[in-house]
Design a protein around this motif. Structure first.
Motif, PDB file in Angstrom:
ATOM      1  N   VAL A 250       0.844  -1.194   0.000  1.00 13.52           N
ATOM      2  CA  VAL A 250       0.000   0.000   0.000  1.00 13.52           C
ATOM      3  C   VAL A 250       0.880   1.245   0.000  1.00 13.52           C
ATOM      4  O   VAL A 250       2.039   1.201   0.404  1.00 13.52           O
ATOM      5  N   ALA A 251       0.284   2.355  -0.437  1.00 16.28           N
ATOM      6  CA  ALA A 251       0.995   3.631  -0.400  1.00 16.28           C
ATOM      7  C   ALA A 251       1.006   4.196   1.018  1.00 16.28           C
ATOM      8  O   ALA A 251       1.988   4.787   1.464  1.00 16.28           O
ATOM      9  N   MET A 252      -0.120   3.997   1.727  1.00 14.11           N
ATOM     10  CA  MET A 252      -0.251   4.518   3.085  1.00 14.11           C
ATOM     11  C   MET A 252      -1.407   3.801   3.766  1.00 14.11           C
ATOM     12  O   MET A 252      -2.334   3.332   3.115  1.00 14.11           O
ATOM     13  N   VAL A 253      -1.357   3.754   5.081  1.00 14.68           N
ATOM     14  CA  VAL A 253      -2.462   3.227   5.872  1.00 14.68           C
ATOM     15  C   VAL A 253      -2.641   4.152   7.075  1.00 14.68           C
ATOM     16  O   VAL A 253      -1.667   4.649   7.635  1.00 14.68           O
ATOM     17  N   VAL A 254      -3.906   4.433   7.418  1.00 12.92           N
ATOM     18  CA  VAL A 254      -4.215   5.266   8.579  1.00 12.92           C
ATOM     19  C   VAL A 254      -4.950   4.387   9.587  1.00 12.92           C
ATOM     20  O   VAL A 254      -5.972   3.781   9.265  1.00 12.92           O
ATOM     21  N   VAL A 255      -4.402   4.323  10.797  1.00 14.65           N
ATOM     22  CA  VAL A 255      -4.863   3.395  11.828  1.00 14.65           C
ATOM     23  C   VAL A 255      -5.397   4.175  13.028  1.00 14.65           C
ATOM     24  O   VAL A 255      -4.795   5.176  13.429  1.00 14.65           O
ATOM     25  N   PRO A 256      -6.513   3.709  13.630  1.00 16.00           N
ATOM     26  CA  PRO A 256      -7.027   4.379  14.832  1.00 16.00           C
ATOM     27  C   PRO A 256      -6.263   3.937  16.080  1.00 16.00           C
ATOM     28  O   PRO A 256      -6.575   2.930  16.707  1.00 16.00           O
ATOM     29  N   GLY A 257      -5.247   4.680  16.433  1.00 16.67           N
ATOM     30  CA  GLY A 257      -4.456   4.363  17.617  1.00 16.67           C
ATOM     31  C   GLY A 257      -5.149   4.835  18.881  1.00 16.67           C
ATOM     32  O   GLY A 257      -6.077   5.647  18.841  1.00 16.67           O
ATOM     33  N   ALA A 258      -4.700   4.341  20.003  1.00 16.49           N
ATOM     34  CA  ALA A 258      -5.295   4.713  21.289  1.00 16.49           C
ATOM     35  C   ALA A 258      -5.186   6.216  21.542  1.00 16.49           C
ATOM     36  O   ALA A 258      -6.050   6.802  22.186  1.00 16.49           O
ATOM     37  N   ASP A 259      -4.143   6.853  21.009  1.00 17.37           N
ATOM     38  CA  ASP A 259      -3.947   8.291  21.202  1.00 17.37           C
ATOM     39  C   ASP A 259      -4.404   9.113  20.005  1.00 17.37           C
ATOM     40  O   ASP A 259      -4.111  10.304  19.921  1.00 17.37           O
TER      41      ASP A 259
ATOM     42  N   ILE B 213       5.210   0.233  18.310  1.00 16.49           N
ATOM     43  CA  ILE B 213       4.112  -0.683  18.614  1.00 16.49           C
ATOM     44  C   ILE B 213       3.052   0.151  19.315  1.00 16.49           C
ATOM     45  O   ILE B 213       3.358   0.889  20.258  1.00 16.49           O
ATOM     46  N   VAL B 214       1.809   0.042  18.834  1.00 18.88           N
ATOM     47  CA  VAL B 214       0.741   0.923  19.292  1.00 18.88           C
ATOM     48  C   VAL B 214      -0.515   0.109  19.597  1.00 18.88           C
ATOM     49  O   VAL B 214      -0.826  -0.850  18.886  1.00 18.88           O
ATOM     50  N   THR B 215      -1.239   0.515  20.618  1.00 21.06           N
ATOM     51  CA  THR B 215      -2.555  -0.050  20.886  1.00 21.06           C
ATOM     52  C   THR B 215      -3.546   0.550  19.895  1.00 21.06           C
ATOM     53  O   THR B 215      -3.546   1.759  19.661  1.00 21.06           O
ATOM     54  N   VAL B 216      -4.381  -0.302  19.320  1.00 25.88           N
ATOM     55  CA  VAL B 216      -5.394   0.135  18.357  1.00 25.88           C
ATOM     56  C   VAL B 216      -6.746   0.156  19.062  1.00 25.88           C
ATOM     57  O   VAL B 216      -7.112  -0.797  19.741  1.00 25.88           O
ATOM     58  N   ARG B 217      -7.470   1.259  18.908  1.00 25.08           N
ATOM     59  CA  ARG B 217      -8.809   1.376  19.490  1.00 25.08           C
ATOM     60  C   ARG B 217      -9.843   1.023  18.424  1.00 25.08           C
ATOM     61  O   ARG B 217      -9.522   0.994  17.230  1.00 25.08           O
TER      62      ARG B 217
ATOM     63  N   VAL C 163     -12.094  -2.051  12.723  1.00 20.37           N
ATOM     64  CA  VAL C 163     -11.403  -2.941  13.657  1.00 20.37           C
ATOM     65  C   VAL C 163     -11.926  -2.667  15.059  1.00 20.37           C
ATOM     66  O   VAL C 163     -12.251  -1.533  15.407  1.00 20.37           O
ATOM     67  N   ALA C 164     -12.003  -3.721  15.845  1.00 20.30           N
ATOM     68  CA  ALA C 164     -12.549  -3.609  17.194  1.00 20.30           C
ATOM     69  C   ALA C 164     -11.476  -3.343  18.233  1.00 20.30           C
ATOM     70  O   ALA C 164     -11.752  -3.355  19.419  1.00 20.30           O
ATOM     71  N   GLY C 165     -10.276  -3.091  17.790  1.00 17.16           N
ATOM     72  CA  GLY C 165      -9.167  -2.878  18.708  1.00 17.16           C
ATOM     73  C   GLY C 165      -8.090  -3.910  18.457  1.00 17.16           C
ATOM     74  O   GLY C 165      -8.259  -4.829  17.660  1.00 17.16           O
ATOM     75  N   GLY C 166      -6.972  -3.736  19.127  1.00 21.45           N
ATOM     76  CA  GLY C 166      -5.864  -4.667  18.972  1.00 21.45           C
ATOM     77  C   GLY C 166      -4.539  -3.951  19.122  1.00 21.45           C
ATOM     78  O   GLY C 166      -4.412  -3.012  19.917  1.00 21.45           O
ATOM     79  N   PHE C 167      -3.565  -4.375  18.317  1.00 15.21           N
ATOM     80  CA  PHE C 167      -2.227  -3.795  18.359  1.00 15.21           C
ATOM     81  C   PHE C 167      -1.713  -3.622  16.941  1.00 15.21           C
ATOM     82  O   PHE C 167      -2.082  -4.381  16.049  1.00 15.21           O
TER      83      PHE C 167
ATOM     84  N   THR D 106     -17.034  -2.556  21.872  1.00 13.90           N
ATOM     85  CA  THR D 106     -16.948  -2.867  20.446  1.00 13.90           C
ATOM     86  C   THR D 106     -18.304  -2.721  19.766  1.00 13.90           C
ATOM     87  O   THR D 106     -18.419  -2.109  18.701  1.00 13.90           O
ATOM     88  N   THR D 107     -19.331  -3.258  20.379  1.00 14.55           N
ATOM     89  CA  THR D 107     -20.673  -3.183  19.794  1.00 14.55           C
ATOM     90  C   THR D 107     -21.157  -1.744  19.746  1.00 14.55           C
ATOM     91  O   THR D 107     -21.746  -1.308  18.750  1.00 14.55           O
ATOM     92  N   GLN D 108     -20.882  -0.976  20.796  1.00 12.39           N
ATOM     93  CA  GLN D 108     -21.267   0.437  20.808  1.00 12.39           C
ATOM     94  C   GLN D 108     -20.506   1.203  19.728  1.00 12.39           C
ATOM     95  O   GLN D 108     -21.073   2.072  19.058  1.00 12.39           O
TER      96      GLN D 108
END
Length: 146
Positions: free
Chosen positions: A21-30, A43-47, A67-71, A129-131
């Motif tokens: 991919v050219a770029m990816v944007v991820v929902p990090g905890a911050d 390494i980042v926590t994903v919300r 995504v429901a969260g992860g790393f 996650t459901t909310q």
């Protein structure tokens, strides 16, 4: 510097995405963070949220994934997201909101009835996650109505 990086999205069940991919944007905890080739390792926590995948260039989103969260592990050539749960945004937007609302109600009751902290935390995670799914659907519907 390379013009692509390898993006992998892995759920507990299987490898969902593996592509350059050219770029990816991820929902990090911050907050959201973008990953380009040559990114500093982290390494980042994903919300819970949406991953935007930019396949051919850095201006056009080619795929959106809930995504429901992860790393996430980022290196200069790769971004790997280990997600607790993941689904294409288009499929999620077709979800039955009444069923999600019922699931939220049931989860709240189950949390009240939980007999251990471990059970309560697992149920709270499912509730968040459901909310998040329901909120995402509502925000997309609001955006379309505007």
């Amino acid at each position: 510097m390379a013009d692509k990086l390898e993006f992998e999205l892995v759920s507990p069940e299987k490898l969902l995405v593996s592509q350059p991919v050219a770029m990816v944007v991820v929902p990090g905890a911050d907050g959201l963070f973008g990953v380009l080739p040559g990114h500093a390792p982290m390494i980042v926590t994903v919300r819970p949220g949406i991953i935007d995948v930019y396949g051919d260039n850095q201006t056009t989103v080619s795929r959106r994934i809930f995504v429901a969260g992860g790393f996430a592990e980022v290196t200069d050539t790769r971004c790997t997201v280990l997600a607790e749960e993941a689904s294409d945004l288009d499929a999620l937007l077709k979800s039955d909101t009444a069923a999600l609302e019922k699931q939220i109600s049931d989860l709240r009751e189950d949390i009240e009835d939980a007999t251990s902290d471990v059970e309560r935390r697992a149920l709270e995670t499912r509730l968040v996650t459901t909310q998040a799914k329901l909120d995402l659907i509502a925000s997309q519907q609001d955006a379309e109505a505007a």
